[in-house]
Design a protein around this motif. Structure first.
Motif, PDB file in Angstrom:
ATOM      1  N   ALA A  20      -1.002  -0.077   2.940  1.00 25.20           N
ATOM      2  CA  ALA A  20      -1.549  -0.383   4.263  1.00 25.20           C
ATOM      3  C   ALA A  20      -1.263  -1.833   4.622  1.00 25.20           C
ATOM      4  CB  ALA A  20      -3.052  -0.135   4.301  1.00 25.20           C
ATOM      5  N   TYR A  49      -9.853   1.758  -0.762  1.00 27.06           N
ATOM      6  CA  TYR A  49      -9.228   2.802   0.060  1.00 27.06           C
ATOM      7  C   TYR A  49     -10.010   2.998   1.356  1.00 27.06           C
ATOM      8  CZ  TYR A  49      -7.556   7.379   1.549  1.00 27.06           C
ATOM      9  OH  TYR A  49      -7.047   8.424   2.287  1.00 27.06           O
ATOM     10  N   MET A  52      -9.261   0.112   3.849  1.00 24.27           N
ATOM     11  CA  MET A  52      -7.873  -0.199   4.195  1.00 24.27           C
ATOM     12  C   MET A  52      -7.448   0.232   5.597  1.00 24.27           C
ATOM     13  SD  MET A  52      -6.046   0.639   0.532  1.00 24.27           S
ATOM     14  CE  MET A  52      -4.341   0.558   1.040  1.00 24.27           C
ATOM     15  N   ALA A  54      -5.569   2.686   8.264  1.00 27.94           N
ATOM     16  CA  ALA A  54      -4.433   3.613   8.246  1.00 27.94           C
ATOM     17  C   ALA A  54      -3.520   3.308   7.063  1.00 27.94           C
ATOM     18  CB  ALA A  54      -3.650   3.515   9.545  1.00 27.94           C
ATOM     19  N   THR A  55      -3.119   4.356   6.340  1.00 23.85           N
ATOM     20  CA  THR A  55      -2.318   4.174   5.135  1.00 23.85           C
ATOM     21  C   THR A  55      -1.063   5.042   5.150  1.00 23.85           C
ATOM     22  OG1 THR A  55      -3.500   5.926   3.937  1.00 23.85           O
ATOM     23  CG2 THR A  55      -4.367   3.684   3.739  1.00 23.85           C
ATOM     24  N   THR A  56      -0.097   4.632   4.332  1.00 29.13           N
ATOM     25  CA  THR A  56       1.077   5.437   4.028  1.00 29.13           C
ATOM     26  C   THR A  56       0.974   5.828   2.567  1.00 29.13           C
ATOM     27  OG1 THR A  56       2.450   4.241   5.609  1.00 29.13           O
ATOM     28  CG2 THR A  56       3.598   5.467   3.881  1.00 29.13           C
ATOM     29  N   LEU A 120      -1.667  -3.637  -0.553  1.00 32.40           N
ATOM     30  CA  LEU A 120      -2.035  -4.324   0.678  1.00 32.40           C
ATOM     31  C   LEU A 120      -0.897  -5.262   1.065  1.00 32.40           C
ATOM     32  CD1 LEU A 120      -5.657  -5.178  -0.507  1.00 32.40           C
ATOM     33  CD2 LEU A 120      -4.911  -3.176   0.789  1.00 32.40           C
TER      34      LEU A 120
END
Length: 342
Positions: A20, A49, A52, A54-56, A120
């Motif tokens: 993220a 998590y 954070m 929006a994540t990939t 991060l």
């Protein structure tokens, strides 16, 4: 026993990366050391998590990324690493097999969940990693296939694997099997703080003949020899009986073998997005060329090209076919990298 034959077999932590973008203030509030990798427990991993945004999510792990990159160059790769019998573990297995990598390590039944690395990324492309090792720590000598190890030209080990005691035993045993089969053993130092934890042991791996090839970045090399001066570190490295490839970010890379040196410039990029996996993919390109018998400067150039692709997007797995990229690259043209496998 498997009858597969491989260019490189990687032994490492099987990890699912959760990536993220964050700002510097996020790192300060979370009390994280920018650019470092720290180990966290499952509760800490869940807290990060949740914070954070929006994540990939993509399969990762240092050695696994290298073997996936090798496969993208057309190399024959295998990977040994432990996942749990859970959704993340199944995703990891699917992802690495889908790119043509042989992965036959049985999943752990029960125990901790599949490892996760919360990455991060700040606006300057630097990554701060928080790793929950989980099932990775369950990797043992029982997960090694001696036939596969003996059938690989190179055994590639990640420094992170030196943290869990059982995995450390597998690391040493795999090296023994590979050397008995007259294969070469490569080690990537992985992270400067990993080197800080195991500096004397990593030096011992080279000096005891367990490691033949070393991959490091400039900061890791400084930590290994406890000096802030690059030339001093390189002079010390020359005394080790290893082939070493050292990456220097925008300064390119240098290959060292005894008194000999090969230097290559960094491959050009359009935009720096995320440095996650740069060293992993450099090793992929280097080993793809090395196992084909290329000259060492050509090996470093192919590594630099692979690193340049990975840092222009989120995630540590290639988004394009690296063999095709190499075939079209002006950076490689006329520089001694043959089109074989490209």
């Amino acid at each position: 026993m498997s009858t597969h034959r491989f260019d490189v077999l990687g032994l490492g932590n099987a990890i699912v990366d959760v990536i993220a973008p964050v700002d510097e203030e996020f790192l300060v509030k979370a009390k994280l050391r920018k650019g470092a990798m720290q180990l966290v427990d499952e509760a800490q991993a869940q807290w990060l998590y949740d914070a954070m945004g929006a994540t990939t999510i993509t399969s990762g792990g240092s050695a696994a990324n290298t073997i996936a990159g090798l496969s993208s160059f057309g190399g024959l790769g295998a990977f040994v690493g432990k996942v749990a019998s859970d959704e993340a573990g199944r995703a990891f297995a699917h992802d690495i097999r889908s790119v043509g990598v042989h992965f036959a390590t049985p999943p752990a039944e029960g125990g901790p969940s599949t490892a996760r690395c919360l990455v991060l990324v700040t606006p300057d492309g630097q990554r701060t990693m928080n790793t929950f090792l989980g099932a990775c720590q369950n990797l043992t000598c029982a997960d090694l296939d001696a036939a596969d190890l003996a059938a690989a030209k190179i055994l590639y080990l990640e420094g992170y694997l030196w943290d869990p005691p059982a995995a450390k035993e597998a690391f040493v045993e795999a090296s023994r099997i590979a050397h008995e089969a007259r294969r070469e053993v490569a080690l990537t130092l992985s992270d400067v703080f990993c080197v800080d934890r195991h500096q004397k042991e990593f030096l011992g791996l080279m000096r005891d003949g367990i490691v033949d090839i070393l991959f490091a970045n400039e900061s890791e090399l400084h930590a290994l020899y406890e000096t802030a001066d690059f030339d001093t570190a390189v002079a010390a490295l020359r005394q080790e009986n290893v082939l070493a490839a050292v990456t220097r970010s925008e300064k390119g890379a240098v290959v060292i073998k005894g008194a000999e040196t090969w230097e290559v410039p960094a491959a050009p990029i359009d935009t720096l997005v995320d440095t996650t996996g740069a060293g992993d993919l450099f090793a992929a390109g280097f080993l793809a060329a090395y196992t084909r018998g290329e000259a060492l400067d050509a090996c470093a150039r192919l590594g630099a090209l692979a690193a340049s692709e990975i840092i222009q997007h989120f995630g540590a797995r290639p988004e394009v076919n690296l063999a095709q990229l190499a075939g079209q690259s002006l950076y490689l043209r006329g520089r001694g990298v043959t089109p074989q496998g490209v």
